[in-house]
Design a protein around this motif. Structure first.
Motif, PDB file in Angstrom:
ATOM      1  N   ALA A   1     -10.137 -65.816 -18.321  1.00  0.00           N
ATOM      2  CA  ALA A   1     -11.611 -64.658 -17.665  1.00  0.00           C
ATOM      3  C   ALA A   1     -10.341 -63.474 -16.458  1.00  0.00           C
ATOM      4  N   PHE A   2      -9.503 -64.698 -16.286  1.00  0.00           N
ATOM      5  CA  PHE A   2      -8.115 -63.807 -15.543  1.00  0.00           C
ATOM      6  C   PHE A   2      -7.737 -62.544 -16.850  1.00  0.00           C
ATOM      7  N   LEU A   3      -7.308 -62.772 -18.068  1.00  0.00           N
ATOM      8  CA  LEU A   3      -6.748 -62.193 -18.861  1.00  0.00           C
ATOM      9  C   LEU A   3      -7.785 -60.618 -19.231  1.00  0.00           C
ATOM     10  N   ARG A   4      -8.960 -61.033 -19.332  1.00  0.00           N
ATOM     11  CA  ARG A   4     -10.707 -60.021 -19.615  1.00  0.00           C
ATOM     12  C   ARG A   4     -11.046 -59.312 -18.613  1.00  0.00           C
ATOM     13  N   ASP A   5     -10.870 -59.957 -17.636  1.00  0.00           N
ATOM     14  CA  ASP A   5     -10.710 -58.620 -15.548  1.00  0.00           C
ATOM     15  C   ASP A   5      -9.481 -58.062 -15.958  1.00  0.00           C
ATOM     16  N   GLU A   6      -8.193 -59.064 -15.707  1.00  0.00           N
ATOM     17  CA  GLU A   6      -7.484 -57.579 -15.846  1.00  0.00           C
ATOM     18  C   GLU A   6      -6.920 -56.355 -17.058  1.00  0.00           C
ATOM     19  N   LEU A   7      -7.415 -56.928 -17.608  1.00  0.00           N
ATOM     20  CA  LEU A   7      -7.514 -55.939 -19.165  1.00  0.00           C
ATOM     21  C   LEU A   7      -8.580 -55.080 -19.718  1.00  0.00           C
ATOM     22  N   ILE A   8      -9.699 -55.774 -19.962  1.00  0.00           N
ATOM     23  CA  ILE A   8     -10.670 -54.920 -19.767  1.00  0.00           C
ATOM     24  C   ILE A   8     -11.666 -54.615 -18.831  1.00  0.00           C
TER      25      ILE A   8
ATOM     26  N   GLY B   1     -21.547 -66.484  -2.580  1.00  0.00           N
ATOM     27  CA  GLY B   1     -19.790 -65.758  -3.263  1.00  0.00           C
ATOM     28  C   GLY B   1     -19.432 -64.657  -3.910  1.00  0.00           C
ATOM     29  N   LEU B   2     -18.105 -64.113  -3.659  1.00  0.00           N
ATOM     30  CA  LEU B   2     -18.221 -63.273  -4.820  1.00  0.00           C
ATOM     31  C   LEU B   2     -17.275 -63.967  -5.539  1.00  0.00           C
ATOM     32  N   THR B   3     -17.225 -63.010  -7.201  1.00  0.00           N
ATOM     33  CA  THR B   3     -16.412 -63.086  -8.235  1.00  0.00           C
ATOM     34  C   THR B   3     -16.134 -62.677  -9.311  1.00  0.00           C
ATOM     35  N   GLY B   4     -14.830 -62.773  -9.311  1.00  0.00           N
ATOM     36  CA  GLY B   4     -14.122 -61.593 -10.654  1.00  0.00           C
ATOM     37  C   GLY B   4     -12.610 -61.744 -10.164  1.00  0.00           C
ATOM     38  N   PHE B   5     -11.955 -61.250 -10.548  1.00  0.00           N
ATOM     39  CA  PHE B   5      -9.844 -61.804 -10.200  1.00  0.00           C
ATOM     40  C   PHE B   5     -10.028 -60.045  -8.993  1.00  0.00           C
ATOM     41  N   GLU B   6      -9.662 -60.435  -8.933  1.00  0.00           N
ATOM     42  CA  GLU B   6      -8.483 -58.680  -8.068  1.00  0.00           C
ATOM     43  C   GLU B   6      -6.954 -59.735  -7.748  1.00  0.00           C
ATOM     44  N   GLY B   7      -6.383 -58.293  -8.574  1.00  0.00           N
ATOM     45  CA  GLY B   7      -4.886 -58.604  -8.196  1.00  0.00           C
ATOM     46  C   GLY B   7      -4.656 -60.359  -8.694  1.00  0.00           C
ATOM     47  N   GLY B   8      -5.181 -60.679  -9.909  1.00  0.00           N
ATOM     48  CA  GLY B   8      -4.768 -61.910 -10.232  1.00  0.00           C
ATOM     49  C   GLY B   8      -5.426 -63.168  -9.516  1.00  0.00           C
ATOM     50  N   LYS B   9      -6.282 -63.361  -8.340  1.00  0.00           N
ATOM     51  CA  LYS B   9      -6.413 -63.362  -7.327  1.00  0.00           C
ATOM     52  C   LYS B   9      -8.182 -64.286  -7.867  1.00  0.00           C
TER      53      LYS B   9
ATOM     54  N   ARG C   1     -10.668 -54.344 -15.612  1.00  0.00           N
ATOM     55  CA  ARG C   1      -9.785 -53.205 -14.762  1.00  0.00           C
ATOM     56  C   ARG C   1      -9.135 -52.236 -15.462  1.00  0.00           C
ATOM     57  N   ARG C   2      -8.122 -52.488 -16.956  1.00  0.00           N
ATOM     58  CA  ARG C   2      -7.720 -51.184 -17.347  1.00  0.00           C
ATOM     59  C   ARG C   2      -8.250 -50.634 -18.432  1.00  0.00           C
ATOM     60  N   LYS C   3      -9.367 -51.743 -18.786  1.00  0.00           N
ATOM     61  CA  LYS C   3     -10.309 -50.934 -19.831  1.00  0.00           C
ATOM     62  C   LYS C   3      -9.281 -50.881 -21.082  1.00  0.00           C
ATOM     63  N   ILE C   4      -9.094 -51.932 -21.160  1.00  0.00           N
ATOM     64  CA  ILE C   4      -7.690 -52.009 -22.714  1.00  0.00           C
ATOM     65  C   ILE C   4      -7.722 -53.332 -23.285  1.00  0.00           C
ATOM     66  N   ARG C   5      -8.329 -53.155 -24.197  1.00  0.00           N
ATOM     67  CA  ARG C   5      -8.934 -54.420 -25.426  1.00  0.00           C
ATOM     68  C   ARG C   5      -7.818 -55.235 -26.004  1.00  0.00           C
ATOM     69  N   ARG C   6      -6.430 -54.593 -26.196  1.00  0.00           N
ATOM     70  CA  ARG C   6      -5.196 -55.121 -27.326  1.00  0.00           C
ATOM     71  C   ARG C   6      -4.399 -55.590 -25.858  1.00  0.00           C
ATOM     72  N   ALA C   7      -3.269 -57.174 -26.545  1.00  0.00           N
ATOM     73  CA  ALA C   7      -2.346 -57.223 -26.113  1.00  0.00           C
ATOM     74  C   ALA C   7      -1.247 -57.342 -26.904  1.00  0.00           C
ATOM     75  N   VAL C   8       0.177 -57.505 -26.616  1.00  0.00           N
ATOM     76  CA  VAL C   8       0.674 -57.281 -26.993  1.00  0.00           C
ATOM     77  C   VAL C   8       1.948 -58.509 -26.595  1.00  0.00           C
ATOM     78  N   VAL C   9       2.222 -59.357 -27.470  1.00  0.00           N
ATOM     79  CA  VAL C   9       2.823 -60.814 -26.860  1.00  0.00           C
ATOM     80  C   VAL C   9       4.146 -60.627 -27.819  1.00  0.00           C
ATOM     81  N   GLY C  10       5.683 -61.506 -27.518  1.00  0.00           N
ATOM     82  CA  GLY C  10       6.462 -61.331 -27.762  1.00  0.00           C
ATOM     83  C   GLY C  10       6.441 -62.851 -27.758  1.00  0.00           C
ATOM     84  N   LEU C  11       6.648 -63.323 -29.542  1.00  0.00           N
ATOM     85  CA  LEU C  11       6.122 -64.606 -29.989  1.00  0.00           C
ATOM     86  C   LEU C  11       7.716 -65.216 -30.020  1.00  0.00           C
ATOM     87  N   SER C  12       8.641 -65.961 -29.380  1.00  0.00           N
ATOM     88  CA  SER C  12       9.512 -66.415 -29.353  1.00  0.00           C
ATOM     89  C   SER C  12       9.863 -67.174 -30.334  1.00  0.00           C
TER      90      SER C  12
END
Lengths: 285, 306
Positions: free
Chosen positions: A31-38, B229-237, A40-51
């Protein structure tokens, strides 16, 4: 004579270190990755350095779940001294997930600079490699309309076991609040190939290098101590609870000497509108 | 002979909707439009609700830092905007709305919740509660930017007397206690809870803790608890959603998911509160003992306030 049943409190759980529910953590991190990328940022692709290590493998698995494997672009970036096993272990992840993969050798870029610094020691050489890899990831993300996703875990962040403004630079990081031992547990839940879980973690900057050898303590010991230390327990209390005094001192020294690595650069404050001191806006505003 | 006074009038059973939203950070107008669309859904897909509750900071997001001064509004302005959102989405259907918002009262800023009566093309502010307990520790920094409220009031709704508590307000047992002593039968809690605790069984430990608090409030005082309750991430939270209706027995009547926007539909039956209080008359006991507790000279009360 009357005999009462006795129940006794125990601190055993404390010594075992932090726990994690893999299914629960996965759900929140996806959920975090979807929220932060898609979202919030409208970015659908991720780049990952695979070690070839566990952190980047788990990150790739989470990104594949969050964005779909077709939207995950991984890069193997070996230096000439890198272990061949790192490449083959990374390939196991690529094959298991069906994600994009490309190998970009960084030897030429690294040597292009280090030829002028032939006396650079292992630490400096390692930092140059780490910063070169980040250069590649950010450039590839610009090319692919993607976002670099970080792979650093909480243990290495706390112990300062990373290159500043290299490993810690990607704008989002799903694992940064998980201890190393929790990352291993999460890897098992996600089905990361056993070869990556079983091998000794290594920055692979030098031959036969291991994290635990560099740190002078095992991750299991460090994580159990860190989990309690961050709650505010003093060194004396930790020893009282059964932790080894030398281990506690090792962890404390590393944490206390690396606070600066967990912050942005220190800026001289000269006005009452100083950014992030007086002018305060959240990162997602 | 005069007819007997009707003492057995059946109290009204009412429908409540909790709208669990994930606002885009700082985009007030866009968030109101989204909420208005959801209002439309509330009246078209089921019986129109008597009461609709939105979370804390529902139209702006919670972690605003200094941007709170850009986004805080006078209560009258927010009331007008929220009423219009209802009318745009739900038309003429009368309703009572509760929502968290950041309030600008002539240059003093509060984390507030508004209770609003809407219908017939008009709206009326029934009450504004200003959050009294501003979390300022760890990830929280409210008192750096906001002033705290100084009063806890109850007010009349079409479903019975109610009080609003905002997030941490409800973690202090004395707050719902005072609300109940003042006659509240419904405790409405707009909230924004950044989740933590991944060692638990199937849910974050902070969600489990919240549910324990809410159920304890309901069961101790025989009140309905409406948690938004609010839902969704805000700056990682990640905000933990889990909006719920708890009945006066302390049972979870309905609860939404932790992640994702949703509408939680429940009902309030005032007779349940009567039965629960008769079965467990803790509030009656408290009313009897409260003066002794409050007038205790060992309490750190200012002189002259006792």
């Amino acid at each position: 004579m009357k005999q009462f049943v006795e129940v006794t409190a125990s601190l055993d759980g404390v010594l075992h270190g932090p726990r994690i529910n893999g299914e629960l953590a996965t759900r929140w991190l996806v959920a975090f990755l979807r929220d932060e990328l898609i979202a919030r940022r409208k970015i659908r692709r991720a780049v990952v350095g695979l070690s070839g290590g566990i952190d980047s493998a788990v990150t790739a698995y989470l990104c594949a779940r969050a964005l779909g494997p077709e939207n995950v672009y991984t890069f193997r970036m070996p230096y000439r001294s890198s272990s061949p096993a790192s490449l083959s272990d990374a390939q196991l992840v690529v094959d298991a997930l069906g994600i994009h993969s490309r190998t970009i050798e960084i030897t030429g870029a690294v040597e292009g600079y280090l030829q002028f610094e032939p006396d650079a020691d292992a630490r400096r050489r390692g930092n140059v490699m780490a910063r070169t890899r980040m250069l590649v990831l950010f450039d590839q993300s610009a090319k692919l309309d993607a976002l670099p996703v970080g792979t650093g875990n909480k243990t290495e962040r706390l112990l300062g076991y990373f290159t500043w403004h290299a490993d810690d630079t990607p704008p989002v990081n799903p694992l940064g609040d998980l201890f190393k031992t929790q990352v291993w547990d999460l890897a098992r839940y996600l089905g990361v190939p056993e070869a990556l879980i079983a091998k000794a973690p290594s920055a692979d900057l030098e031959a036969n290098q291991t994290d635990e050898g560099d740190l002078g303590i095992t991750y299991a010991q460090a994580d159990a101590i860190l989990a309690q230390m961050l709650l505010g327990y003093s060194d004396a209390q930790l020893v009282e609870r059964g932790f080894d005094e030398r281990d506690v001192a090792t962890v404390r020294r590393r944490v206390d000497s690396t606070h600066w690595k967990r912050h942005l650069p220190t800026t001289a404050m000269l006005t009452n509108t100083a950014i992030n001191e007086f002018y305060l806006r959240p990162v997602d505003f | 002979m005069e007819p007997p006074v009707n003492v057995t009038e059946t109290p009204r059973v009412g429908n409540v909707c909790i709208v669990q939203v994930q606002p885009a950070k700082g985009r007030y107008t866009e968030n109101l439009e989204s909420i208005s669309e959801t209002f439309s859904q509330l009246v078209t897909e089921s019986t129109p609700p008597d009461m609709v509750v939105l979370p804390e900071a529902a139209t702006t997001g919670y972690f605003l830092e200094g941007a709170v001064y850009d986004l805080a509004l006078p209560a009258q302005r927010f009331a007008a905007d929220l009423a219009r959102a209802w009318e745009d989405g739900a038309g003429d259907s009368p309703v009572e709305l509760c929502s968290g918002f950041f309030e600008n009262d002539g240059g003093t800023y509060y984390n507030s919740a508004i209770y609003l009566r809407v219908g017939g093309g008009k709206h009326e502010i029934v009450h504004v509660h200003r959050k009294m307990f501003l979390p300022t520790y760890g990830v929280f920094d409210e008192e750096r930017f906001l002033s705290r409220g100084r009063h806890l009031s109850v007010f009349e709704t079409r479903l019975g007397r109610a009080a609003m508590l905002i997030c941490e307000d409800s973690w202090h047992a004395i707050m719902p206690t005072i609300a109940a002593v003042k006659g509240a039968r419904i405790i409405i809690i707009p909230s924004a809870s950044p989740g933590r605790g991944i060692e638990g069984d199937g849910e974050l430990t902070s969600i489990t803790r919240w549910r324990e608090v809410l159920r304890a409030i309901a069961a101790e005082h025989g009140v309905y608890v409406l948690y938004a309750g609010l839902t969704g991430f805000e700056g990682g939270k990640g905000m933990t959603g889990s909006s719920s209706v708890i009945d006066p027995w302390g049972r979870v009547q309905v609860e939404g998911p932790d992640i994702g926007e949703c509408v939680v539909r429940g009902f309030i039956d005032p007779r349940e509160g009567d039965l629960a209080r008769a079965s467990l008359p803790l509030l009656g006991d408290l009313n009897a003992v409260l003066p002794d507790l409050i007038l205790d000279e060992e309490l750190p009360l200012p002189k002259g306030r006792q």
